[in-house]
Design an enzyme around this catalytic site. Sequence first.
Site, PDB file in Angstrom:
ATOM      1  N   HIS A 187      48.661 -12.102 -34.359  1.00 40.74           N
ATOM      2  CA  HIS A 187      48.431 -11.182 -35.422  1.00 40.74           C
ATOM      3  C   HIS A 187      48.762 -11.737 -36.927  1.00 40.74           C
ATOM      4  CE1 HIS A 187      50.036  -9.353 -31.541  1.00 40.74           C
ATOM      5  NE2 HIS A 187      49.345  -8.110 -31.971  1.00 40.74           N
ATOM      6  N   HIS A 245      44.818  -7.165 -37.644  1.00 38.50           N
ATOM      7  CA  HIS A 245      45.784  -6.920 -36.971  1.00 38.50           C
ATOM      8  C   HIS A 245      46.205  -7.830 -35.825  1.00 38.50           C
ATOM      9  CE1 HIS A 245      48.958  -4.707 -34.750  1.00 38.50           C
ATOM     10  NE2 HIS A 245      48.032  -4.945 -33.463  1.00 38.50           N
ATOM     11  N   GLU A 256      68.511  10.340 -25.886  1.00 37.21           N
ATOM     12  CA  GLU A 256      68.874   9.169 -24.796  1.00 37.21           C
ATOM     13  C   GLU A 256      68.002   7.836 -25.501  1.00 37.21           C
ATOM     14  OE1 GLU A 256      67.673  12.148 -23.926  1.00 37.21           O
ATOM     15  OE2 GLU A 256      69.459  12.844 -22.703  1.00 37.21           O
ATOM     16  N   HIS A 274      66.673  17.412 -11.934  1.00 39.35           N
ATOM     17  CA  HIS A 274      68.173  16.757 -12.089  1.00 39.35           C
ATOM     18  C   HIS A 274      68.455  15.777 -11.057  1.00 39.35           C
ATOM     19  CE1 HIS A 274      67.847  19.299 -15.436  1.00 39.35           C
ATOM     20  NE2 HIS A 274      69.195  19.053 -15.829  1.00 39.35           N
TER      21      HIS A 274
HETATM   22  C1  LIG Z   1      55.771   0.865 -27.608  1.00 34.92           C
HETATM   23  C2  LIG Z   1      54.582   0.196 -28.030  1.00 34.92           C
HETATM   24  N1  LIG Z   1      53.443   0.715 -27.761  1.00 34.92           N
HETATM   25  C3  LIG Z   1      52.383  -0.121 -28.109  1.00 34.92           C
HETATM   26  C4  LIG Z   1      52.395  -1.235 -28.628  1.00 34.92           C
HETATM   27  C5  LIG Z   1      51.014  -2.210 -28.723  1.00 34.92           C
HETATM   28  N2  LIG Z   1      50.886  -2.306 -29.966  1.00 34.92           N
HETATM   29  C6  LIG Z   1      51.224  -3.284 -30.789  1.00 34.92           C
HETATM   30  S1  LIG Z   1      50.903  -3.368 -32.403  1.00 34.92           S
HETATM   31  C7  LIG Z   1      50.240  -1.886 -32.278  1.00 34.92           C
HETATM   32  C8  LIG Z   1      49.594  -1.204 -33.521  1.00 34.92           C
HETATM   33  C9  LIG Z   1      50.739  -1.147 -34.647  1.00 34.92           C
HETATM   34  O1  LIG Z   1      50.289  -0.648 -35.696  1.00 34.92           O
HETATM   35  P1  LIG Z   1      51.153  -1.017 -36.923  1.00 34.92           P
HETATM   36  O2  LIG Z   1      52.517  -0.576 -36.796  1.00 34.92           O
HETATM   37  O3  LIG Z   1      50.606  -0.127 -37.930  1.00 34.92           O
HETATM   38  O4  LIG Z   1      50.903  -2.385 -37.391  1.00 34.92           O
HETATM   39  P2  LIG Z   1      50.137  -3.148 -38.403  1.00 34.92           P
HETATM   40  O5  LIG Z   1      48.871  -3.465 -37.562  1.00 34.92           O
HETATM   41  O6  LIG Z   1      49.976  -2.318 -39.526  1.00 34.92           O
HETATM   42  O7  LIG Z   1      50.863  -4.373 -38.512  1.00 34.92           O
HETATM   43  C10 LIG Z   1      50.235  -1.371 -31.113  1.00 34.92           C
HETATM   44  C11 LIG Z   1      49.709   0.034 -30.581  1.00 34.92           C
HETATM   45  C12 LIG Z   1      53.688  -1.970 -28.615  1.00 34.92           C
HETATM   46  N3  LIG Z   1      53.808  -3.077 -29.068  1.00 34.92           N
HETATM   47  N4  LIG Z   1      54.714  -1.097 -28.306  1.00 34.92           N
END
Ligand SMILES: Cc1ncc(C[n+]2csc(CCOP(=O)(O)OP(=O)(O)O)c2C)c(N)n1
Length: 700
Positions: free
Chosen positions: A39, A288, A440, A501
């Site tokens: 990334h 990204h 939680e 539960h």
């Molecule tokens: C809980 C979770 N769901 C999905 C992902 C997969 N994922 C990684 S980055 C991303 C998008 C993140 O967008 P943002 O936080 O705006 O990051 P940017 O591209 O702006 O750095 C996703 C959906 C993850 N890492 N964690």
Amino acid sequence: MATQTTAPISPKPSSMELTAINTIRTLSMDGVQAANSGHPGTPMALAPVAYCLWQQFLRFDPQDPVWPNRDRFVLSNGHASMLLYSLLHLTEVRAVSKDYETLGEVSVPLDAIKAFRQLNSRCPGHPEYRWTSGVETTTGPLGQGVATSVGMAIARQWLGSRYNRPGFQDLFDFNVFALCGDGCMMEGISSEAGSLAGHLGLSNLCWIYDNNHITIEGNTSLAFTDDVATRFIAYGWNVTRVGDANDLDMLARAFRVFLATKDRPTMIIVDSHIGYGAPHKQDTSAAHGEPLGEEEVRLAKRNYGWPEDNKFYVPDGVYDHFRQGIGKRGKQLRDAWFERIVEYRKQYPELAEELFRMQHRQLPEGWDRDLPEFPADPKGLASRESSAKVLNAVAKNIPWLIGGSADLTPSTKTRLTAEGAGDFSAENYGGRNLHFGVREHVMGAILNGMSLVKLRPFGSGFFIFVDYMRGSLRLSALMEIPVIYVFTHDSIGVGEDGPTHQPIEQLAHMRAMPGLIMIRPADANEVTEAWKVILKLHHEPAVLVLTRQALPTIDRKRYSPASGLARGAYVLADPPEGAPEVILIGTGSEVSLCLEAYEKLTKEGVRARVVSMPSWELFDDQDENYRESVLPSQVKARVSVEQASGFGWSKYTGSEGHNVCIETFGASAPLKQLLKKFGFNAENVVASAKSQIARHQSRN
Ligand SMILES: Cc1ncc(C[n+]2csc(CCOP(=O)(O)OP(=O)(O)O)c2C)c(N)n1
Ligand SMILES: [Mg+2]
């Protein structure tokens, strides 16, 4: 086709500042490009933000990255890991051993960055605590980092309250910074975390939100139109904005606002351009999560005024620049702190000793001196009740054992009652009873944060709701930190509350998780033994699974002592004479049922063995001889008895064994009726044992 929207390089930074920032950017781009995965866009955008924070504000000594009063930096948008690795590399953070000794070598050498995302590199895809020194917590599941940062901030408040003394008011005064993105803001856990942090007025907590409007699928307008500023103001936060991620002056001003804010957490919303400087990819989701491509890397470098063909290039003076900034400041602060600690030890020897032990994950001398022993009692008591007694007996002697519940303390019985234990609140950061509210998921992450600061935290709830916190619990296991989870209402034993539960598959879930120790004790004395095991853990989270309903306290004169628990499974009862024909294996509330069946079988002349198996993980850790002595391979007639899914039990009963278990979602009824419906009575266990014997005899 992306438009060419490259913003001009801000003229504000000095040339050395800009060189340092661009080194972070280009190392990140080159790392991702070499790996051909990763990334790049967010490190490129946030390089100035991270630079400003680290170089000007962060109280962190790269030569001693475990100094207890250091500021914590959490990269909650963990996919931007190259940003952190570049910082760790350029500031020359040292590696630390498992015993918390600083080693001479650097944590992230340039070769590790060149091997980003390759096997055994110190630069894995996402930052991993325990693997790369300087990484304060594992991040990657979005939202976890910001949530964990709340736990770190809570821990610091608690430490300050207990250990800051006259003459040492600032022994613990560190701040916690978390960098996060749109994803973190969308995940529900950030709302839980923001809500609780605001409620607690954690003024040592600063989140920096990268408001770039881009996630994987495209623009955030697809799914996210929160007014984040208003949302956090409503949570009771101080919110400030920086309109340009390249504006070091405005960034510095925002950090100063944070430092001056004494009654609430701060969020700095920073507008940035993902892929900053890449002519075709800036401001697009393409920046990204994929490499820019060789040509785009070249063009971006040209934009930065960088030698286009130089890879992993660190210009002269950059390391020294960081040494003179964060390096010098951090070392001075760190050395001064350790000088104060020498004085502190003279004036407050007992508190200093506590700190030393806590920071090395040791227990105080005599921590187990008040552990209760429970007399045999056919009526007995619920394991949540016996656990309450044991917990309080040890908590008295381990001052930094602190915890709470997600609004279920009256049910989980985890309240600490020692004198002065009190409630943790904005008005009393010294309290040892935490109120997580009905949250939680963030409770788990907060426990992780507290554990990373080296407190010994526990959290409790109904076992069924472990599903709501699995993400956090998984990180406890992945990080190898000794968080304690206490779950009660562990089976259909909850009765009338019904299927919503009644845990069914939760035991199997937990058993499938690597690195976690789960214990489901059979009676009060096994509860005592369970706590003994749990408190001695250094690198594993523990899950203690307890009943709501009373359990007979097993007569240990008649049956084997509960100390067998430490080995995960042990022979509780054997035939009066001769080798067993059948083995009954039970856990928790089902062990006394196995004993009842055993007595009936014995009367009928059937040679049965009862194995109490409170913990698969502890048992699997024993040597083969011991395991064979408990479950001899020639005894194939085996019955497991557990009020849960039978998933996995064939590991011990064999594919031809029998599992008395529940393969549906339970039912709402008084426990007596449920036991009958699901076959948890001595008659059924006896019948199962006999049919097992018959089945295996007919094979011989
Ligand atoms: C809980 C979770 N769901 C999905 C992902 C997969 N994922 C990684 S980055 C991303 C998008 C993140 O967008 P943002 O936080 O705006 O990051 P940017 O591209 O702006 O750095 C996703 C959906 C993850 N890492 N964690
Ligand atoms: Mg984004």
